[in-house]
Enzyme design. Structure first.
Site, PDB file in Angstrom:
ATOM      1  N   LYS A  13       1.168  -1.269  -0.254  1.00 34.98           N
ATOM      2  CA  LYS A  13       0.110   0.100   0.018  1.00 34.98           C
ATOM      3  C   LYS A  13       0.892   0.921   0.161  1.00 34.98           C
ATOM      4  O   LYS A  13       0.535   2.198  -0.238  1.00 34.98           O
ATOM      5  CB  LYS A  13      -1.550  -0.383   1.026  1.00 34.98           C
ATOM      6  CG  LYS A  13      -0.319  -0.037   1.971  1.00 34.98           C
ATOM      7  CD  LYS A  13      -1.302  -0.090   3.949  1.00 34.98           C
ATOM      8  CE  LYS A  13      -1.342  -0.161   5.229  1.00 34.98           C
ATOM      9  NZ  LYS A  13       0.642   0.215   5.383  1.00 34.98           N
ATOM     10  N   ARG A  88      -6.758   3.185  10.642  1.00 43.75           N
ATOM     11  CA  ARG A  88      -7.314   1.871  11.460  1.00 43.75           C
ATOM     12  C   ARG A  88      -8.152   1.077  11.740  1.00 43.75           C
ATOM     13  O   ARG A  88      -7.796  -0.197  11.666  1.00 43.75           O
ATOM     14  CB  ARG A  88      -5.522   1.509  11.463  1.00 43.75           C
ATOM     15  CG  ARG A  88      -4.581   1.431  10.499  1.00 43.75           C
ATOM     16  CD  ARG A  88      -3.144   1.117  11.345  1.00 43.75           C
ATOM     17  NE  ARG A  88      -1.455   0.210  11.048  1.00 43.75           N
ATOM     18  CZ  ARG A  88      -1.043   0.212  10.025  1.00 43.75           C
ATOM     19  NH1 ARG A  88      -0.964   2.002   9.589  1.00 43.75           N
ATOM     20  NH2 ARG A  88       0.518  -0.084  10.207  1.00 43.75           N
ATOM     21  N   ARG A 127      11.651  -8.130   3.530  1.00 43.20           N
ATOM     22  CA  ARG A 127      11.721  -6.562   3.897  1.00 43.20           C
ATOM     23  C   ARG A 127      12.983  -6.648   5.116  1.00 43.20           C
ATOM     24  O   ARG A 127      12.941  -5.477   5.218  1.00 43.20           O
ATOM     25  CB  ARG A 127      10.192  -6.191   4.090  1.00 43.20           C
ATOM     26  CG  ARG A 127      10.109  -4.376   4.125  1.00 43.20           C
ATOM     27  CD  ARG A 127       8.823  -3.619   4.290  1.00 43.20           C
ATOM     28  NE  ARG A 127       8.034  -4.079   5.550  1.00 43.20           N
ATOM     29  CZ  ARG A 127       7.009  -3.376   5.852  1.00 43.20           C
ATOM     30  NH1 ARG A 127       6.579  -2.592   4.100  1.00 43.20           N
ATOM     31  NH2 ARG A 127       6.441  -3.871   6.466  1.00 43.20           N
ATOM     32  N   ARG A 133      13.642  -3.208  10.174  1.00 45.60           N
ATOM     33  CA  ARG A 133      12.969  -2.415  10.856  1.00 45.60           C
ATOM     34  C   ARG A 133      12.369  -3.388  11.833  1.00 45.60           C
ATOM     35  O   ARG A 133      12.428  -4.552  11.728  1.00 45.60           O
ATOM     36  CB  ARG A 133      11.497  -1.912   9.974  1.00 45.60           C
ATOM     37  CG  ARG A 133      11.501  -1.117   9.674  1.00 45.60           C
ATOM     38  CD  ARG A 133       9.737  -0.826   8.316  1.00 45.60           C
ATOM     39  NE  ARG A 133       8.586  -1.432   9.501  1.00 45.60           N
ATOM     40  CZ  ARG A 133       7.703  -0.704   8.716  1.00 45.60           C
ATOM     41  NH1 ARG A 133       7.018  -0.291   7.755  1.00 45.60           N
ATOM     42  NH2 ARG A 133       6.421  -1.249   9.075  1.00 45.60           N
ATOM     43  N   ARG A 144       1.361  -8.604  13.677  1.00 44.12           N
ATOM     44  CA  ARG A 144       0.217  -7.212  13.208  1.00 44.12           C
ATOM     45  C   ARG A 144      -0.857  -8.381  11.849  1.00 44.12           C
ATOM     46  O   ARG A 144      -1.314  -6.751  11.666  1.00 44.12           O
ATOM     47  CB  ARG A 144       1.094  -6.559  12.201  1.00 44.12           C
ATOM     48  CG  ARG A 144       2.190  -5.910  13.490  1.00 44.12           C
ATOM     49  CD  ARG A 144       3.796  -5.291  12.975  1.00 44.12           C
ATOM     50  NE  ARG A 144       2.973  -4.409  12.164  1.00 44.12           N
ATOM     51  CZ  ARG A 144       4.176  -3.816  10.733  1.00 44.12           C
ATOM     52  NH1 ARG A 144       5.684  -4.711  10.178  1.00 44.12           N
ATOM     53  NH2 ARG A 144       4.257  -3.086   9.575  1.00 44.12           N
TER      54      ARG A 144
HETATM   55  P1  AMP Z   1       3.115   0.577   9.070  1.00 44.31           P
HETATM   56  O1  AMP Z   1       4.166   1.919   8.154  1.00 44.31           O
HETATM   57  O2  AMP Z   1       1.758   1.681   8.489  1.00 44.31           O
HETATM   58  O3  AMP Z   1       2.516  -0.604   9.086  1.00 44.31           O
HETATM   59  O4  AMP Z   1       2.660   1.541  10.622  1.00 44.31           O
HETATM   60  C1  AMP Z   1       3.779   0.582  11.601  1.00 44.31           C
HETATM   61  C2  AMP Z   1       3.276   1.098  13.086  1.00 44.31           C
HETATM   62  O5  AMP Z   1       3.140   2.198  13.005  1.00 44.31           O
HETATM   63  C3  AMP Z   1       1.835   0.409  12.963  1.00 44.31           C
HETATM   64  O6  AMP Z   1       2.313  -1.744  13.017  1.00 44.31           O
HETATM   65  C4  AMP Z   1       1.060   0.340  14.227  1.00 44.31           C
HETATM   66  O7  AMP Z   1       2.096   0.067  15.025  1.00 44.31           O
HETATM   67  C5  AMP Z   1       1.598   1.927  14.117  1.00 44.31           C
HETATM   68  N1  AMP Z   1       0.560   2.721  13.435  1.00 44.31           N
HETATM   69  C6  AMP Z   1       0.692   2.870  11.919  1.00 44.31           C
HETATM   70  N2  AMP Z   1      -0.233   3.946  11.753  1.00 44.31           N
HETATM   71  C7  AMP Z   1      -1.338   3.393  12.771  1.00 44.31           C
HETATM   72  C8  AMP Z   1      -2.559   3.965  12.682  1.00 44.31           C
HETATM   73  N3  AMP Z   1      -2.922   4.753  12.036  1.00 44.31           N
HETATM   74  N4  AMP Z   1      -3.336   3.573  13.872  1.00 44.31           N
HETATM   75  C9  AMP Z   1      -2.220   2.881  14.617  1.00 44.31           C
HETATM   76  N5  AMP Z   1      -1.053   2.739  14.503  1.00 44.31           N
HETATM   77  C10 AMP Z   1      -0.528   2.901  13.942  1.00 44.31           C
END
Ligand code: AMP
Length: 187
Positions: A13, A88, A127, A133, A144
């Site tokens: 995404k 989310r 990744r 990461r 996750r």
């Molecule tokens: P992402 O890069 O979008 O996969 O986000 C990495 C991590 O950041 C996620 O596993 C959550 O812990 C946190 N995170 C990112 N966006 C959100 C959101 N909108 N709501 C809650 N946690 C978030």
């Protein structure tokens, strides 16, 4: 153009959101990137968020809602935005709707990048090796996915019911998926 890109961890995404933002000339805003920057800068928000991110959990809505409000009110977001990684949760979806409504705007489309789970796991482990990461360990990856299923997947139905959802097959090359995205948007 207000577009949400929805998808499980590893669905691509972020990549597709960035390509689309370039094509449309609007910013892509990713809460994950903003949170990682806050963690790096050791802000109080970052310190609090990190403990959740490292466990594969969502950062609580109270923290995210302030972040979303700030980004959606920023001047560069006024002509439209690609939302990557938010909303989310249903509470976040309602907050986004309210913030957009405040300025007479609404979500135009929600793109679900759909990838089977075995492929997602393969991509995420790749990744983890490439980017290092800290939230890409096998245990947090599993967590996750579970969190996505429980807290984020209900948004699919939510946006479907509002007639906003378009599902994009997320398999194939980046280019192939991008072509499907553009086609879905009629561009
Ligand atoms: P992402 O890069 O979008 O996969 O986000 C990495 C991590 O950041 C996620 O596993 C959550 O812990 C946190 N995170 C990112 N966006 C959100 C959101 N909108 N709501 C809650 N946690 C978030």
């Amino acid at each position: 153009m207000q577009i949400i890109v929805l998808g499980a961890p590893g669905s691509g995404k972020g990549t597709q959101g960035a390509l689309l933002a370039d094509r449309l000339g609007v910013p892509k805003i990713a809460t994950g990137d903003l949170l990682r920057a806050a963690v790096r800068d050791r802000t109080s928000l970052g310190v609090e968020a990190r403990s959740f991110m490292d466990r594969g959990l969502l950062v609580p809505d109270e923290i995210i809602l302030g972040l979303i409000e700030e980004v959606l009110r920023s001047p560069e977001a006024q002509d439209g935005v690609i939302m990557d990684g938010f909303p989310r949760t249903l509470a976040q979806a309602e907050a986004v709707e309210g913030l957009l409504a405040d300025r007479g705007s609404r979500i135009d489309r929600v793109l679900l990048i759909d990838v089977p789970e075995d492929e997602l796991v393969k991509r995420m482990l790749g990744r983890a090796r490439a980017e290092g990461r800290s939230d890409d360990t096998p245990e947090t990856i599993r967590k996750r996915f579970a969190v996505y299923g429980e807290q984020t997947a209900p948004l699919i139905r939510y946006y479907e019911e509002r007639g906003l959802l378009t599902t994009i097959v997320g398999l194939g090359t980046v280019r192939e998926v991008a072509d499907r995205v553009n086609e879905a948007l009629g561009r």
